[in-house]
Design a protein around this motif. Structure first.
Motif, mmCIF file in Angstrom:
data_model
loop_
_atom_site.group_PDB
_atom_site.id
_atom_site.type_symbol
_atom_site.label_atom_id
_atom_site.label_comp_id
_atom_site.label_asym_id
_atom_site.label_seq_id
_atom_site.Cartn_x
_atom_site.Cartn_y
_atom_site.Cartn_z
ATOM 1 N N ALA A 33 0.564 -6.853 5.687
ATOM 2 C CA ALA A 33 -0.145 -7.155 6.931
ATOM 3 C C ALA A 33 -0.517 -8.633 6.982
ATOM 4 C CB ALA A 33 -1.412 -6.309 7.033
ATOM 5 N N PRO A 34 -0.304 -9.271 8.131
ATOM 6 C CA PRO A 34 -0.706 -10.678 8.268
ATOM 7 C C PRO A 34 -2.226 -10.801 8.264
ATOM 8 C CG PRO A 34 0.047 -9.806 10.370
ATOM 9 C CD PRO A 34 0.268 -8.727 9.352
ATOM 10 N N ARG A 35 -2.695 -11.941 7.760
ATOM 11 C CA ARG A 35 -4.125 -12.238 7.760
ATOM 12 C C ARG A 35 -4.362 -13.441 8.645
ATOM 13 N NH1 ARG A 35 -6.614 -12.949 2.543
ATOM 14 N NH2 ARG A 35 -8.452 -12.196 3.617
ATOM 15 N N PRO A 36 -5.559 -13.605 9.171
ATOM 16 C CA PRO A 36 -5.844 -14.705 10.101
ATOM 17 C C PRO A 36 -5.578 -16.104 9.545
ATOM 18 C CG PRO A 36 -7.631 -13.098 10.119
ATOM 19 C CD PRO A 36 -6.701 -12.699 9.015
ATOM 20 N N ASP A 37 -5.660 -16.258 8.214
ATOM 21 C CA ASP A 37 -5.466 -17.584 7.621
ATOM 22 C C ASP A 37 -3.990 -17.918 7.378
ATOM 23 O OD1 ASP A 37 -4.803 -15.986 5.446
ATOM 24 O OD2 ASP A 37 -6.323 -16.837 4.110
ATOM 25 N N GLY A 38 -3.082 -17.045 7.830
ATOM 26 C CA GLY A 38 -1.657 -17.273 7.649
ATOM 27 C C GLY A 38 -1.088 -16.636 6.397
ATOM 28 N N SER A 39 -1.942 -16.104 5.552
ATOM 29 C CA SER A 39 -1.461 -15.404 4.371
ATOM 30 C C SER A 39 -1.140 -13.955 4.762
ATOM 31 C CB SER A 39 -2.500 -15.447 3.247
ATOM 32 O OG SER A 39 -3.657 -14.723 3.607
ATOM 33 N N ARG A 40 -0.739 -13.162 3.802
ATOM 34 C CA ARG A 40 -0.431 -11.759 4.045
ATOM 35 C C ARG A 40 -1.145 -10.902 3.007
ATOM 36 N NH1 ARG A 40 5.985 -12.564 4.098
ATOM 37 N NH2 ARG A 40 6.075 -10.327 3.710
ATOM 38 N N TRP A 41 -1.476 -9.684 3.385
ATOM 39 C CA TRP A 41 -2.025 -8.695 2.473
ATOM 40 C C TRP A 41 -0.851 -7.802 2.093
ATOM 41 C CZ3 TRP A 41 -6.595 -8.063 0.068
ATOM 42 C CH2 TRP A 41 -6.875 -6.819 -0.513
ATOM 43 N N VAL A 42 -0.309 -8.028 0.885
ATOM 44 C CA VAL A 42 0.897 -7.329 0.447
ATOM 45 C C VAL A 42 0.557 -6.507 -0.791
ATOM 46 C CG1 VAL A 42 3.262 -7.574 -0.386
ATOM 47 C CG2 VAL A 42 2.386 -9.141 1.366
ATOM 48 N N VAL A 43 0.772 -5.196 -0.686
ATOM 49 C CA VAL A 43 0.498 -4.288 -1.791
ATOM 50 C C VAL A 43 1.770 -3.505 -2.111
ATOM 51 C CG1 VAL A 43 -0.858 -2.296 -2.585
ATOM 52 C CG2 VAL A 43 -1.929 -4.054 -1.143
ATOM 53 N N VAL A 44 2.131 -3.494 -3.387
ATOM 54 C CA VAL A 44 3.228 -2.672 -3.882
ATOM 55 C C VAL A 44 2.688 -1.769 -4.982
ATOM 56 C CG1 VAL A 44 5.053 -4.328 -3.297
ATOM 57 C CG2 VAL A 44 3.982 -4.416 -5.564
ATOM 58 N N ALA A 45 3.340 -0.616 -5.159
ATOM 59 C CA ALA A 45 2.874 0.327 -6.173
ATOM 60 C C ALA A 45 4.037 1.161 -6.676
ATOM 61 C CB ALA A 45 1.790 1.232 -5.591
ATOM 62 N N PRO A 46 4.000 1.527 -7.944
ATOM 63 C CA PRO A 46 5.003 2.455 -8.452
ATOM 64 C C PRO A 46 4.669 3.867 -7.998
ATOM 65 C CG PRO A 46 3.433 1.944 -10.173
ATOM 66 C CD PRO A 46 3.055 1.117 -8.970
ATOM 67 N N GLY A 47 5.632 4.739 -8.053
ATOM 68 C CA GLY A 47 5.370 6.151 -7.777
ATOM 69 C C GLY A 47 5.135 6.465 -6.316
ATOM 70 N N THR A 48 4.731 7.688 -6.104
ATOM 71 C CA THR A 48 4.527 8.200 -4.749
ATOM 72 C C THR A 48 3.150 8.821 -4.605
ATOM 73 O OG1 THR A 48 5.512 10.307 -5.407
ATOM 74 C CG2 THR A 48 6.987 8.683 -4.413
ATOM 75 N N GLU A 49 2.153 8.210 -5.213
ATOM 76 C CA GLU A 49 0.808 8.782 -5.212
ATOM 77 C C GLU A 49 0.130 8.750 -3.850
ATOM 78 O OE1 GLU A 49 1.522 6.297 -7.538
ATOM 79 O OE2 GLU A 49 1.933 7.652 -9.197
ATOM 80 N N GLY A 50 0.771 8.167 -2.866
ATOM 81 C CA GLY A 50 0.164 8.120 -1.538
ATOM 82 C C GLY A 50 -1.092 7.279 -1.502
ATOM 83 N N GLY A 51 -1.137 6.224 -2.319
ATOM 84 C CA GLY A 51 -2.295 5.339 -2.305
ATOM 85 C C GLY A 51 -3.365 5.697 -3.307
ATOM 86 N N HIS A 52 -3.152 6.726 -4.126
ATOM 87 C CA HIS A 52 -4.182 7.156 -5.072
ATOM 88 C C HIS A 52 -4.031 6.525 -6.444
ATOM 89 C CE1 HIS A 52 -5.683 9.950 -2.150
ATOM 90 N NE2 HIS A 52 -4.483 10.474 -2.021
ATOM 91 N N GLY A 53 -2.908 5.864 -6.714
ATOM 92 C CA GLY A 53 -2.714 5.200 -7.995
ATOM 93 C C GLY A 53 -3.052 3.731 -7.884
ATOM 94 N N SER A 54 -2.855 3.032 -8.967
ATOM 95 C CA SER A 54 -3.085 1.590 -8.966
ATOM 96 C C SER A 54 -1.909 0.872 -8.322
ATOM 97 C CB SER A 54 -3.257 1.078 -10.397
ATOM 98 O OG SER A 54 -4.391 1.660 -10.983
ATOM 99 N N GLY A 55 -2.167 -0.311 -7.796
ATOM 100 C CA GLY A 55 -1.120 -1.111 -7.181
ATOM 101 C C GLY A 55 -1.321 -2.575 -7.495
ATOM 102 N N LEU A 56 -0.336 -3.364 -7.075
ATOM 103 C CA LEU A 56 -0.401 -4.810 -7.222
ATOM 104 C C LEU A 56 -0.610 -5.445 -5.861
ATOM 105 C CD1 LEU A 56 2.646 -5.527 -9.562
ATOM 106 C CD2 LEU A 56 0.223 -5.471 -10.198
ATOM 107 N N LEU A 57 -1.568 -6.342 -5.773
ATOM 108 C CA LEU A 57 -1.741 -7.172 -4.592
ATOM 109 C C LEU A 57 -0.964 -8.455 -4.866
ATOM 110 C CD1 LEU A 57 -3.086 -7.880 -1.885
ATOM 111 C CD2 LEU A 57 -4.954 -8.891 -3.226
ATOM 112 N N LEU A 58 0.128 -8.649 -4.134
ATOM 113 C CA LEU A 58 0.946 -9.846 -4.307
ATOM 114 C C LEU A 58 0.333 -10.961 -3.479
ATOM 115 C CD1 LEU A 58 4.484 -8.206 -4.033
ATOM 116 C CD2 LEU A 58 3.100 -8.618 -6.095
ATOM 117 N N ALA A 59 -0.193 -11.965 -4.145
ATOM 118 C CA ALA A 59 -0.911 -13.052 -3.488
ATOM 119 C C ALA A 59 -0.155 -14.357 -3.689
ATOM 120 C CB ALA A 59 -2.325 -13.173 -4.061
#
Length: 131
Positions: A33-59
């Protein structure tokens, strides 16, 4: 309930990082998702936990100090641990996708493991825990 949901991983480029983590490692893109400052909120995760596992915020690195940390976030130590339920399957798939393993798989009391590098040089363990 408390858990670690995200860990920030500083990267050079959003799209190349998304490509590596989704294509080479088989992660899923959870959010981009784009952010107002021109950066993005990017999250990747292994598996198919539907958001219940840990993930990486790529910054994306914002300045020279952050760029200097890309690929060396843990001072040369293994800093990330990717657990699998089928080491042979994932090792073969990742190797075929160009992931650079720094050693042959080895069997330890805690499981089967091999160290690999991500596209920036951060060290990871691919690990199938014992029982």
């Amino acid at each position: 309930m408390r858990r670690i949901a995200l860990i920030t991983l500083v990267v050079d480029d959003y799209d190349e990082a998304i490509g590596f983590y989704t294509e080479a490692l088989g992660f899923r893109l959870v959010e981009d998702a784009p952010r107002p400052d021109g950066s993005r909120w990017v999250v990747v995760a292994p598996g198919t936990e539907g958001g219940h596992g840990s993930g990486l915020l790529l910054a994306r690195a914002k300045d020279e100090a952050q760029r200097g940390r890309v690929g060396d976030q843990t001072g040369g130590r293994v800093g990330f641990f990717l657990h699998t339920d089928d080491f042979a399957r994932d090792h073969a798939r990742m190797s075929a996708a160009g992931v650079r393993f720094l050693e042959e798989p080895r069997h330890e009391p805690y499981g089967t493991v091999a160290v690999f590098q991500d596209l920036y040089g951060n060290l990871w363990d691919l690990l199938q825990p014992s029982s």
